[in-house]
Design a protein around this motif. Structure first.
Motif, PDB file in Angstrom:
ATOM      1  N   ASP A   1       0.872  -1.179   0.000  1.00 22.76           N
ATOM      2  CA  ASP A   1       0.000   0.000   0.000  1.00 22.76           C
ATOM      3  C   ASP A   1       0.908   1.227   0.000  1.00 22.76           C
ATOM      4  OD1 ASP A   1      -1.457   2.222   1.280  1.00 22.76           O
ATOM      5  OD2 ASP A   1      -3.024   0.775   1.777  1.00 22.76           O
TER       6      ASP A   1
ATOM      7  N   GLY B   1      -0.699   6.646  -1.991  1.00 22.92           N
ATOM      8  CA  GLY B   1      -1.703   7.275  -1.129  1.00 22.92           C
ATOM      9  C   GLY B   1      -2.038   8.725  -1.433  1.00 22.92           C
ATOM     10  N   PRO B   2      -2.137   9.118  -2.720  1.00 23.21           N
ATOM     11  CA  PRO B   2      -2.450  10.520  -3.001  1.00 23.21           C
ATOM     12  C   PRO B   2      -3.928  10.792  -2.720  1.00 23.21           C
ATOM     13  CG  PRO B   2      -2.489   9.277  -5.035  1.00 23.21           C
ATOM     14  CD  PRO B   2      -2.060   8.311  -3.953  1.00 23.21           C
ATOM     15  N   ASN B   3      -4.251  12.049  -2.576  1.00 21.86           N
ATOM     16  CA  ASN B   3      -5.635  12.427  -2.312  1.00 21.86           C
ATOM     17  C   ASN B   3      -6.244  13.079  -3.540  1.00 21.86           C
ATOM     18  OD1 ASN B   3      -5.502  11.579   0.437  1.00 21.86           O
ATOM     19  ND2 ASN B   3      -4.238  13.376   0.805  1.00 21.86           N
TER      20      ASN B   3
ATOM     21  N   HIS C   1       3.967  12.936  -0.847  1.00 22.60           N
ATOM     22  CA  HIS C   1       3.563  11.747  -1.585  1.00 22.60           C
ATOM     23  C   HIS C   1       4.698  11.211  -2.439  1.00 22.60           C
ATOM     24  CE1 HIS C   1      -0.472  13.634  -0.790  1.00 22.60           C
ATOM     25  NE2 HIS C   1      -0.577  12.441  -0.251  1.00 22.60           N
TER      26      HIS C   1
ATOM     27  N   HIS D   1      -4.207   3.053  -2.990  1.00 20.37           N
ATOM     28  CA  HIS D   1      -5.078   3.482  -1.882  1.00 20.37           C
ATOM     29  C   HIS D   1      -5.350   4.996  -1.907  1.00 20.37           C
ATOM     30  CE1 HIS D   1      -7.293   2.385   1.673  1.00 20.37           C
ATOM     31  NE2 HIS D   1      -6.894   3.503   2.229  1.00 20.37           N
TER      32      HIS D   1
ATOM     33  N   GLY E   1      -6.960   8.574  -1.559  1.00 18.78           N
ATOM     34  CA  GLY E   1      -7.791   9.280  -0.585  1.00 18.78           C
ATOM     35  C   GLY E   1      -8.939   9.913  -1.363  1.00 18.78           C
TER      36      GLY E   1
ATOM     37  N   TYR F   1     -10.842   7.693   8.752  1.00 18.63           N
ATOM     38  CA  TYR F   1      -9.637   7.160   8.094  1.00 18.63           C
ATOM     39  C   TYR F   1      -9.336   5.739   8.597  1.00 18.63           C
ATOM     40  CZ  TYR F   1      -4.691   7.417   6.486  1.00 18.63           C
ATOM     41  OH  TYR F   1      -3.476   7.200   5.879  1.00 18.63           O
TER      42      TYR F   1
ATOM     43  N   ASP G   1      -9.403   2.096   6.488  1.00 15.33           N
ATOM     44  CA  ASP G   1      -8.229   1.223   6.473  1.00 15.33           C
ATOM     45  C   ASP G   1      -8.582  -0.182   6.955  1.00 15.33           C
ATOM     46  OD1 ASP G   1      -5.838   2.041   5.312  1.00 15.33           O
ATOM     47  OD2 ASP G   1      -5.466   3.519   6.877  1.00 15.33           O
TER      48      ASP G   1
ATOM     49  N   TYR H   1       2.647  -1.227   4.420  1.00 12.60           N
ATOM     50  CA  TYR H   1       2.167   0.145   4.207  1.00 12.60           C
ATOM     51  C   TYR H   1       3.348   1.102   4.233  1.00 12.60           C
ATOM     52  CZ  TYR H   1      -2.453  -1.702   5.356  1.00 12.60           C
ATOM     53  OH  TYR H   1      -3.623  -2.422   5.360  1.00 12.60           O
TER      54      TYR H   1
ATOM     55  N   THR I   1       4.010   4.965   4.553  1.00 22.03           N
ATOM     56  CA  THR I   1       3.495   6.325   4.767  1.00 22.03           C
ATOM     57  C   THR I   1       4.474   7.115   5.629  1.00 22.03           C
ATOM     58  OG1 THR I   1       2.396   6.119   6.928  1.00 22.03           O
ATOM     59  CG2 THR I   1       1.168   5.318   5.016  1.00 22.03           C
TER      60      THR I   1
ATOM     61  N   GLN J   1       2.252   8.736  10.914  1.00 24.60           N
ATOM     62  CA  GLN J   1       1.038   7.908  10.954  1.00 24.60           C
ATOM     63  C   GLN J   1       1.247   6.609  11.747  1.00 24.60           C
ATOM     64  OE1 GLN J   1      -1.315   7.466   7.430  1.00 24.60           O
ATOM     65  NE2 GLN J   1      -0.722   9.443   6.599  1.00 24.60           N
TER      66      GLN J   1
ATOM     67  N   HIS K   1      -1.572   5.610  14.129  1.00 28.86           N
ATOM     68  CA  HIS K   1      -2.726   5.157  13.352  1.00 28.86           C
ATOM     69  C   HIS K   1      -2.566   3.684  12.956  1.00 28.86           C
ATOM     70  CE1 HIS K   1      -5.701   4.940  10.082  1.00 28.86           C
ATOM     71  NE2 HIS K   1      -4.725   4.529   9.291  1.00 28.86           N
ATOM     72  N   PHE K   2      -1.394   3.337  12.435  1.00 28.94           N
ATOM     73  CA  PHE K   2      -1.219   1.956  11.983  1.00 28.94           C
ATOM     74  C   PHE K   2      -1.106   0.969  13.144  1.00 28.94           C
ATOM     75  CE2 PHE K   2      -0.450   4.054   7.923  1.00 28.94           C
ATOM     76  CZ  PHE K   2      -1.280   3.278   7.121  1.00 28.94           C
TER      77      PHE K   2
END
Ligand code: ARG
Length: 589
Positions: free
Chosen positions: A119, A122-124, A133, A159, A161, A324, A328, A346, A348, A352, A355-356
């Motif tokens: 993964d 991860g652009p939005n 990014h 993935h 956003g 978010y 995920d 992943y 990133t 983060q 979060h993970f």
């Protein structure tokens, strides 16, 4: 083929055994004193206690068994009991000859490849790609290629956003600017226009505008939330508009990633899993993993051994909205069901990390994935400017990836154009290739978790630990090889590598022999910087050898052919390495 270090260790292990000692003491390592020896074995020191014997005596016993070794040309025992080793030139040559003709330079074939979902990117949607990014794309692409070279099956997923409030904001602003569009008319039953009512530049201007406004204007914010909600509920008009936002944005992204030579197998996004979220949340609740807390649905993920606070994982907010974290988790479920991966990785920003940790714990606890599925988060550091602060434009804004690439392309073109032999069109193509190497190598040569300073001047230099220096070395080899062929040389693939005649030549040969060990290690640690360090060393060793050797004017044909064969192997190994790093070499520069 077995790794070079394993082959020589085995020779030593056999000597320990023959002398009556535990063979496992015979592990050989690269010398810590290259001025004294090439490899060393400290096993006699470790054996002293076990055998109640002075290490020196053990070492002497072992060395006696290596008198006729074909592997070592010199076995020297030094007090208190180290064994210093030099490799027999002929043995090294035989090893390289096998390596040169073996598939993947003798890396063992992968019997049971693991299926990895990577993964990265991860652009939005609707936001321009920025330098943050860039790192995910560059590191991810290289890790993908390293894993594939190692023989694993890798599925790269971008993935996107493409869900949540950011979409609601763009939609709300579009509605304010063009209220008469049919997407906003609930009574509209016809087809929506095929052409999007905005361009990518407009989108990129709209998002920051809307985001700022929502922070200052509570009513605007509420409308954006409402739009987000309606979109997620499946409002026909908003979905159609959203589709167009995605399309316009993704087309632009694809162009940018193509420039970076980064490709994805899956273009899934947060929205992909929208429909499985309610079921997932309900199941977590039914099975007793999730409970309500201040109206929100949460799963506790703290563990007794935690030294830092680990907040619960929020699955649904009090208004029922997904976060978010939720997307995920649902994505893991989706991947598990559709691909049964052995591992998910992943890539990133390291900010983060929490979060993970939460997501991984929650996925394990609630059984979204199989217990044996491996999960890794590679958190990377920040790309800073020369001032040590996050990289910005000269005006202090967020640096767009496109601008950054254009800057480095221009810088490189200036350098390449000084070579008058290269026609302008080729110069432009070459500049792009070398610039990409500068950019990627500048990033990848640092351990990913560390912050680094983006320094265009240093990265584009043809000297030092840079991408252009590596390419320059490759181009130098290419030019020697093609001149050899032009001057009527033999078919290069059929030439035999000779025995090393100088320490510079031998060092280069050792570098080559270490290829599989290095690649294995880069895979185990998911560490592109190991590949960079390897080719930098090899380039230095090649250039030392080159400066002291007149290759093409050598009159002794056997010598010359041996060198050409050595150069050809060096070229192939370097090309393989830069390919796993994600860039390529021009013919000349
Ligand atoms: N879109 C996110 C961002 O820009 C990165 C996504 C990373 N991947 C993931 N599975 N969460 O920060």
């Amino acid at each position: 083929m077995r790794k070079f270090i394993e082959v020589i260790s085995q020779e030593m292990e056999q000597a320990f055994e023959a002398a009556g000692y535990d063979p496992s003491l015979g592990r050989v390592t690269v010398s810590s004193r290259p001025d004294l020896c090439e490899y060393q074995c400290n096993g006699a020191m470790a054996g002293a206690k076990k055998y109640h014997k002075a290490p020196f005596m053990i070492a002497e016993d072992v060395a006696a068994k290596l008198q006729d070794s074909e592997v070592f040309s010199s076995v020297e025992v030094v007090r208190p009991g180290f064994i210093n080793l030099k490799i027999a030139e002929a043995f090294l040559t035989v090893y390289l000859m096998q390596m040169k003709d073996a598939e993947r330079f003798g890396m063992p074939a992968q019997e049971a490849p693991s299926r990895i979902i990577l993964d990265y990117g991860g652009p939005n949607v609707a936001k321009p790609l920025h330098v943050g990014h860039l790192r995910s794309a560059v590191i991810g692409e290289s890790i993908k290629r390293i894993c594939r070279y190692h023989g694993e099956e890798v599925i790269g997923d971008i993935h996107l956003g493409d869900w949540g409030l950011q979409m609601g904001l763009v939609i709300t602003e579009l509605q304010d600017r063009q209220p008469d569009l049919p997407y906003f008319d609930p009574a509209y039953r016809g087809d929506y226009p095929e052409e999007a009512p905005f361009t990518v530049s407009e989108l990129e201007e709209i998002y920051p505008y809307a985001s700022k406004k929502s922070k200052e204007d509570a009513d605007y914010y509420a409308r954006a939330m409402e739009a987000t909600h309606r979109l997620q509920e499946g409002d026909r008009g908003l979905r159609a508009l959203w589709d167009q936002i995605i399309q316009v944005s993704v087309t632009d992204m694809k162009r940018n990633y193509a420039k970076l030579d980064v490709t994805f197998d899956l273009w899934n996004g947060e929205s992909t899993v929208n429909d499985i979220i309610p079921g997932m949340a309900a199941r977590m609740k039914e099975e007793g993993y999730a409970h309500e807390s201040n109206g929100a649905l949460v799963v506790d993920v703290s563990e007794e051994t935690d030294s830092k606070e680990m907040p619960p994982c929020i699955i649904l907010k009090s208004d029922g909205a997904a976060l978010y974290t939720t997307t995920d988790l649902a994505t893991m479920l989706d991947r598990e069901e559709n691909y049964h991966p052995d591992r998910m990785i992943y890539i990133t920003d390291k900010r983060q990390e929490l979060h993970f940790s939460q997501v991984f714990r929650c996925a394990r606890k609630t059984g979204l994935i199989r217990p044996e599925t491996r999960l890794d988060h590679i958190g990377f550091g920040t790309m800073n400017g020369k001032d040590g602060k996050p990289f910005k434009t000269r005006e202090g804004g967020v640096m767009r990836l496109q601008t950054l690439i254009e800057d480095i392309d221009r810088e490189m073109l200036g350098k390449i154009s000084t070579n008058e032999e290269i026609p302008p069109e080729e110069a432009r193509e070459t500049a792009e290739k070398v610039a990409l190497a500068a950019l990627k190598y500048g990033d990848l040569s640092n351990q990913a978790s560390k912050d680094y300073i983006f320094d265009i001047e240093r990265f584009t230099s043809f000297e030092g630990d840079t991408g252009p220096y590596i390419l320059y070395t490759i181009v130098r080899i290419k030019s020697i090889l093609s001149r050899y062929s032009r001057e009527g040389g033999k078919e290069i693939g059929s030439l035999a590598i000779g025995t090393a005649r100088s320490s510079a030549e031998k060092n280069l040969m050792f570098d080559l022999a270490g290829f599989s060990a290095m690649m294995d290690n880069a895979y185990e640690e998911l560490a592109p910087h190991k590949v960079c360090a390897y080719i930098y060393q090899m380039s230095n060793d090649f250039n030392s050898f080159y400066h002291e050797t007149r290759i093409l004017t050598e009159e002794d044909t056997e010598k010359k052919e041996g060198w050409i064969a050595l150069l050809s192997l060096t070229e192939r190994v370097l090309l393989t390495c830069i390919d796993v790093l994600g860039f390529s070499a021009p013919e000349r520069m």
